[in-house]
Design a protein around this motif. Structure first.
Motif, PDB file in Angstrom:
ATOM      1  N   ILE A 143       0.804  -1.106  -0.044  1.00  9.40           N
ATOM      2  CA  ILE A 143      -0.014   0.120   0.086  1.00  9.40           C
ATOM      3  C   ILE A 143       0.918   1.239   0.076  1.00  9.40           C
ATOM      4  O   ILE A 143       0.579   2.169  -0.711  1.00  9.40           O
ATOM      5  CB  ILE A 143      -0.859   0.204   1.127  1.00  9.40           C
ATOM      6  CG1 ILE A 143      -1.802  -1.258   0.918  1.00  9.40           C
ATOM      7  CG2 ILE A 143      -1.891   1.324   1.376  1.00  9.40           C
ATOM      8  CD1 ILE A 143      -2.932  -1.160  -0.025  1.00  9.40           C
ATOM      9  N   ASN A 144       1.992   1.238   0.484  1.00 14.84           N
ATOM     10  CA  ASN A 144       2.937   2.390   0.774  1.00 14.84           C
ATOM     11  C   ASN A 144       3.484   2.593  -0.688  1.00 14.84           C
ATOM     12  O   ASN A 144       3.544   3.790  -0.781  1.00 14.84           O
ATOM     13  CB  ASN A 144       4.047   2.203   1.909  1.00 14.84           C
ATOM     14  CG  ASN A 144       4.605   3.391   2.027  1.00 14.84           C
ATOM     15  OD1 ASN A 144       4.052   4.452   2.118  1.00 14.84           O
ATOM     16  ND2 ASN A 144       6.011   3.252   2.034  1.00 14.84           N
ATOM     17  N   GLU A 145       4.120   1.489  -1.440  1.00 19.01           N
ATOM     18  CA  GLU A 145       4.576   1.658  -2.463  1.00 19.01           C
ATOM     19  C   GLU A 145       3.376   2.405  -3.750  1.00 19.01           C
ATOM     20  O   GLU A 145       3.765   3.028  -4.325  1.00 19.01           O
ATOM     21  CB  GLU A 145       4.924   0.395  -3.085  1.00 19.01           C
ATOM     22  CG  GLU A 145       6.280  -0.158  -2.803  1.00 19.01           C
ATOM     23  CD  GLU A 145       7.219   0.516  -2.627  1.00 19.01           C
ATOM     24  OE1 GLU A 145       7.621   1.326  -3.910  1.00 19.01           O
ATOM     25  OE2 GLU A 145       8.064   1.242  -1.774  1.00 19.01           O
ATOM     26  N   LEU A 146       2.051   1.968  -3.522  1.00 17.59           N
ATOM     27  CA  LEU A 146       1.008   2.478  -4.508  1.00 17.59           C
ATOM     28  C   LEU A 146       0.960   3.717  -3.994  1.00 17.59           C
ATOM     29  O   LEU A 146       0.329   4.597  -4.873  1.00 17.59           O
ATOM     30  CB  LEU A 146      -0.289   1.345  -4.236  1.00 17.59           C
ATOM     31  CG  LEU A 146      -0.171   0.171  -4.447  1.00 17.59           C
ATOM     32  CD1 LEU A 146      -1.303  -0.817  -4.201  1.00 17.59           C
ATOM     33  CD2 LEU A 146      -0.308   0.027  -6.256  1.00 17.59           C
ATOM     34  N   SER A 147       1.075   4.198  -2.878  1.00 17.52           N
ATOM     35  CA  SER A 147       0.906   5.811  -2.666  1.00 17.52           C
ATOM     36  C   SER A 147       2.074   6.618  -3.275  1.00 17.52           C
ATOM     37  O   SER A 147       1.717   7.889  -3.453  1.00 17.52           O
ATOM     38  CB  SER A 147       1.080   5.714  -1.181  1.00 17.52           C
ATOM     39  OG  SER A 147       2.267   5.812  -0.491  1.00 17.52           O
ATOM     40  N   LYS A 148       3.039   5.993  -3.693  1.00 14.35           N
ATOM     41  CA  LYS A 148       4.050   6.623  -4.438  1.00 14.35           C
ATOM     42  C   LYS A 148       4.060   6.544  -6.171  1.00 14.35           C
ATOM     43  O   LYS A 148       5.000   6.967  -6.565  1.00 14.35           O
ATOM     44  CB  LYS A 148       5.279   6.226  -3.850  1.00 14.35           C
ATOM     45  CG  LYS A 148       5.308   6.629  -2.513  1.00 14.35           C
ATOM     46  CD  LYS A 148       6.842   5.922  -1.718  1.00 14.35           C
ATOM     47  CE  LYS A 148       7.009   5.983  -0.482  1.00 14.35           C
ATOM     48  NZ  LYS A 148       8.255   5.283   0.250  1.00 14.35           N
TER      49      LYS A 148
ATOM     50  N   VAL B 120       3.476  -1.910 -11.422  1.00 13.34           N
ATOM     51  CA  VAL B 120       2.241  -1.395 -10.731  1.00 13.34           C
ATOM     52  C   VAL B 120       1.278  -2.480 -10.927  1.00 13.34           C
ATOM     53  O   VAL B 120       0.317  -2.855  -9.937  1.00 13.34           O
ATOM     54  CB  VAL B 120       1.571  -0.093 -11.421  1.00 13.34           C
ATOM     55  CG1 VAL B 120       0.245   0.314 -11.046  1.00 13.34           C
ATOM     56  CG2 VAL B 120       2.588   0.936 -11.481  1.00 13.34           C
ATOM     57  N   ASP B 121       1.084  -3.393 -11.941  1.00 18.39           N
ATOM     58  CA  ASP B 121       0.338  -4.486 -12.008  1.00 18.39           C
ATOM     59  C   ASP B 121       0.709  -5.488 -11.025  1.00 18.39           C
ATOM     60  O   ASP B 121      -0.360  -6.027 -10.365  1.00 18.39           O
ATOM     61  CB  ASP B 121       0.542  -5.066 -13.446  1.00 18.39           C
ATOM     62  CG  ASP B 121      -0.417  -6.286 -13.681  1.00 18.39           C
ATOM     63  OD1 ASP B 121      -1.898  -5.956 -13.707  1.00 18.39           O
ATOM     64  OD2 ASP B 121       0.043  -7.392 -13.569  1.00 18.39           O
ATOM     65  N   LYS B 122       1.781  -5.790 -10.710  1.00 17.40           N
ATOM     66  CA  LYS B 122       2.397  -6.588  -9.707  1.00 17.40           C
ATOM     67  C   LYS B 122       1.816  -6.208  -8.267  1.00 17.40           C
ATOM     68  O   LYS B 122       1.481  -6.861  -7.362  1.00 17.40           O
ATOM     69  CB  LYS B 122       3.910  -6.866  -9.811  1.00 17.40           C
ATOM     70  CG  LYS B 122       4.443  -7.912  -8.936  1.00 17.40           C
ATOM     71  CD  LYS B 122       5.686  -8.142  -9.065  1.00 17.40           C
ATOM     72  CE  LYS B 122       6.439  -9.037  -8.088  1.00 17.40           C
ATOM     73  NZ  LYS B 122       8.137  -9.289  -8.126  1.00 17.40           N
ATOM     74  N   LEU B 123       2.207  -5.029  -8.038  1.00 16.09           N
ATOM     75  CA  LEU B 123       1.569  -4.351  -6.702  1.00 16.09           C
ATOM     76  C   LEU B 123       0.064  -4.737  -6.435  1.00 16.09           C
ATOM     77  O   LEU B 123      -0.608  -4.994  -5.327  1.00 16.09           O
ATOM     78  CB  LEU B 123       1.858  -2.891  -6.482  1.00 16.09           C
ATOM     79  CG  LEU B 123       3.379  -2.601  -6.377  1.00 16.09           C
ATOM     80  CD1 LEU B 123       3.634  -0.994  -6.541  1.00 16.09           C
ATOM     81  CD2 LEU B 123       4.003  -3.006  -5.136  1.00 16.09           C
ATOM     82  N   ILE B 124      -0.612  -4.409  -7.139  1.00 14.26           N
ATOM     83  CA  ILE B 124      -2.212  -4.257  -7.317  1.00 14.26           C
ATOM     84  C   ILE B 124      -2.617  -5.946  -7.281  1.00 14.26           C
ATOM     85  O   ILE B 124      -3.553  -6.393  -6.383  1.00 14.26           O
ATOM     86  CB  ILE B 124      -2.950  -3.825  -8.535  1.00 14.26           C
ATOM     87  CG1 ILE B 124      -2.525  -2.443  -8.420  1.00 14.26           C
ATOM     88  CG2 ILE B 124      -4.326  -4.115  -8.420  1.00 14.26           C
ATOM     89  CD1 ILE B 124      -3.065  -1.509  -9.745  1.00 14.26           C
TER      90      ILE B 124
ATOM     91  N   ASP C 274      -7.050  -4.754 -14.708  1.00 13.43           N
ATOM     92  CA  ASP C 274      -7.752  -3.731 -15.802  1.00 13.43           C
ATOM     93  C   ASP C 274      -7.144  -2.356 -15.624  1.00 13.43           C
ATOM     94  O   ASP C 274      -7.035  -1.895 -14.403  1.00 13.43           O
ATOM     95  CB  ASP C 274      -9.367  -3.746 -15.453  1.00 13.43           C
ATOM     96  CG  ASP C 274     -10.021  -2.818 -16.590  1.00 13.43           C
ATOM     97  OD1 ASP C 274      -9.855  -1.555 -16.362  1.00 13.43           O
ATOM     98  OD2 ASP C 274     -10.769  -3.104 -17.373  1.00 13.43           O
ATOM     99  N   PRO C 275      -6.631  -1.817 -16.766  1.00 17.44           N
ATOM    100  CA  PRO C 275      -5.752  -0.450 -16.707  1.00 17.44           C
ATOM    101  C   PRO C 275      -6.436   0.719 -16.220  1.00 17.44           C
ATOM    102  O   PRO C 275      -6.129   1.407 -15.478  1.00 17.44           O
ATOM    103  CB  PRO C 275      -5.233  -0.469 -17.833  1.00 17.44           C
ATOM    104  CG  PRO C 275      -6.360  -1.083 -19.038  1.00 17.44           C
ATOM    105  CD  PRO C 275      -6.483  -2.397 -18.254  1.00 17.44           C
ATOM    106  N   ILE C 276      -7.901   0.494 -16.373  1.00 16.99           N
ATOM    107  CA  ILE C 276      -8.725   1.777 -16.209  1.00 16.99           C
ATOM    108  C   ILE C 276      -9.054   1.955 -14.816  1.00 16.99           C
ATOM    109  O   ILE C 276      -8.754   2.789 -13.973  1.00 16.99           O
ATOM    110  CB  ILE C 276     -10.064   1.960 -16.949  1.00 16.99           C
ATOM    111  CG1 ILE C 276      -9.699   2.068 -18.369  1.00 16.99           C
ATOM    112  CG2 ILE C 276     -10.940   2.937 -16.559  1.00 16.99           C
ATOM    113  CD1 ILE C 276     -10.979   2.015 -19.486  1.00 16.99           C
ATOM    114  N   ARG C 277      -9.337   0.679 -14.379  1.00 17.47           N
ATOM    115  CA  ARG C 277      -9.959   0.482 -12.740  1.00 17.47           C
ATOM    116  C   ARG C 277      -8.533   0.716 -11.904  1.00 17.47           C
ATOM    117  O   ARG C 277      -8.536   1.343 -10.990  1.00 17.47           O
ATOM    118  CB  ARG C 277     -10.468  -0.872 -12.563  1.00 17.47           C
ATOM    119  CG  ARG C 277     -11.681  -1.070 -13.254  1.00 17.47           C
ATOM    120  CD  ARG C 277     -11.938  -2.717 -12.747  1.00 17.47           C
ATOM    121  NE  ARG C 277     -13.454  -2.965 -13.268  1.00 17.47           N
ATOM    122  CZ  ARG C 277     -14.111  -4.178 -13.027  1.00 17.47           C
ATOM    123  NH1 ARG C 277     -13.578  -4.905 -12.150  1.00 17.47           N
ATOM    124  NH2 ARG C 277     -15.441  -4.236 -13.427  1.00 17.47           N
ATOM    125  N   GLY C 278      -7.384   0.007 -12.436  1.00 15.37           N
ATOM    126  CA  GLY C 278      -6.141   0.255 -11.709  1.00 15.37           C
ATOM    127  C   GLY C 278      -5.853   1.846 -11.694  1.00 15.37           C
ATOM    128  O   GLY C 278      -5.236   2.315 -10.459  1.00 15.37           O
TER     129      GLY C 278
END
Length: 324
Positions: A35-40, A63-67, A113-117
């Motif tokens: 979650i911290n990585e996604l915030s950046k 990014v895909d891997k994080l999600i 899904d790139p839009i949702r992500g």
């Protein structure tokens, strides 16, 4: 949420409490790092993808891997209400938004899904910049700082009185709905008084309390007594538990909660219960102890924002240590 260097110890502290009584699963520390990585994450500036635009085919691989790593998070016991936990505001927000954007429990997609992500990441990062989130985070962090300072003052009191100490543990397990109830508060007070009245006042340095989450919305109270131990060849173990039998009989008859002596060394998290401030390992031992007692509160607590650690007694009054 926590210092990156503390992550391995925080993970170990969580797993020592939970690993032996649940199926293997990611800890709040692991998901907290995601979650911290996604915030950046930095995405193109376009906020949404209108129908007349051609959306990107995929998100960047990292990014895909994080999600993807949080896709099954709602199956985890510390998320799905099997454990009665309150999560750090950033961790709670990230999980909640991922679910709302349809990124949790995806059944068929091998790529996000790139839009949702993209929309999830942008909304997540925007909320982190709001005044409301700032207040939530500050409230959480301030409570943690006060608890951590309480431990610091207690350890100063202990070190002022003795060159070393040994800790011993006594546990009681109950439903977490009892948290903050007058009955439980009185039980805790009576256990503390029992230790003070039945142990040598010259040897008893402190009484600490850690509330630990368990599955099935239960919790464990871990009473930790610190005993004076000036020399390395001082006795390492409690050889006479008659004092505890008196406490046990009294509090169990009065309150109905059971209490037991626990020699597990904080569920196996610590390698030793013996501390001496002139040994080379002392600072590292104290760091481990701090992570277990107050560090975990940086990420999760039982049921509310209130810290799970408290100091019940110190031989040397903490107030007298100001400026030490």
């Amino acid at each position: 949420m926590f210092k990156k260097n503390d992550a391995p110890l925080l993970h170990s502290a969580y797993m020592s409490k939970i690993a032996r009584i649940t199926q293997p699963h990611p800890s709040p520390v692991e998901i907290g790092q995601v979650i911290n990585e996604l915030s950046k994450v930095r995405l193109p500036s376009q906020p949404v993808f209108p129908a007349y635009c051609t959306p990107p085919q995929t998100l960047p691989e990292n990014v895909d891997k994080l999600i993807k790593s949080i896709q099954w998070v709602h199956h985890l016991p510390w998320v799905n209400s099997v454990m009665n936990l309150r999560l750090h505001p950033q961790l709670n927000l990230g999980i909640g938004l991922a679910k709302r954007h349809g990124l949790i429990d995806q059944q068929h997609s091998w790529r996000t899904d790139p839009i949702r992500g993209s929309n999830f990441i942008r909304e997540f990062q925007d909320i982190l910049l709001t005044h409301h989130f700032k207040e939530l985070k500050e409230g959480w962090d301030d409570a943690h700082k006060l608890s951590d300072q309480e431990l610091s003052d207690a350890l100063k009191a202990v070190q002022k009185e003795s060159n070393g100490f040994a800790f011993y543990e006594f546990i009681s397990v109950m439903d977490s709905s009892h948290l903050h109830s007058p009955q439980l508060d009185q039980f805790i007070e009576d256990v503390k008084t029992g230790f003070i009245n039945n142990l040598d006042s010259e040897q008893l340095l402190a009484v600490l309390l850690k509330k630990e989450p368990l599955p099935n919305r239960q919790m464990k109270l871990r009473f930790i007594i610190l005993f004076k131990r000036d020399f390395l060849d001082s006795p390492a173990h409690l050889t006479d538990l008659s004092f505890f039998e008196k406490i046990k009989l009294s509090v169990e008859q009065t309150h109905g909660y059971q209490i037991f002596y626990d020699p597990s060394l904080l569920n196996g998290y610590m390698q030793s219960n013996l501390f001496h401030k002139k040994t080379q390992s002392f600072k590292e031992q104290i760091k481990h102890l701090r992570v277990y007692l107050t560090g975990t509160d940086a990420l999760y607590r039982i049921g509310s924002v209130e810290p799970t650690f408290s100091v019940l007694y110190t031989k040397v009054k903490v107030q007298s240590l100001e400026g030490v």
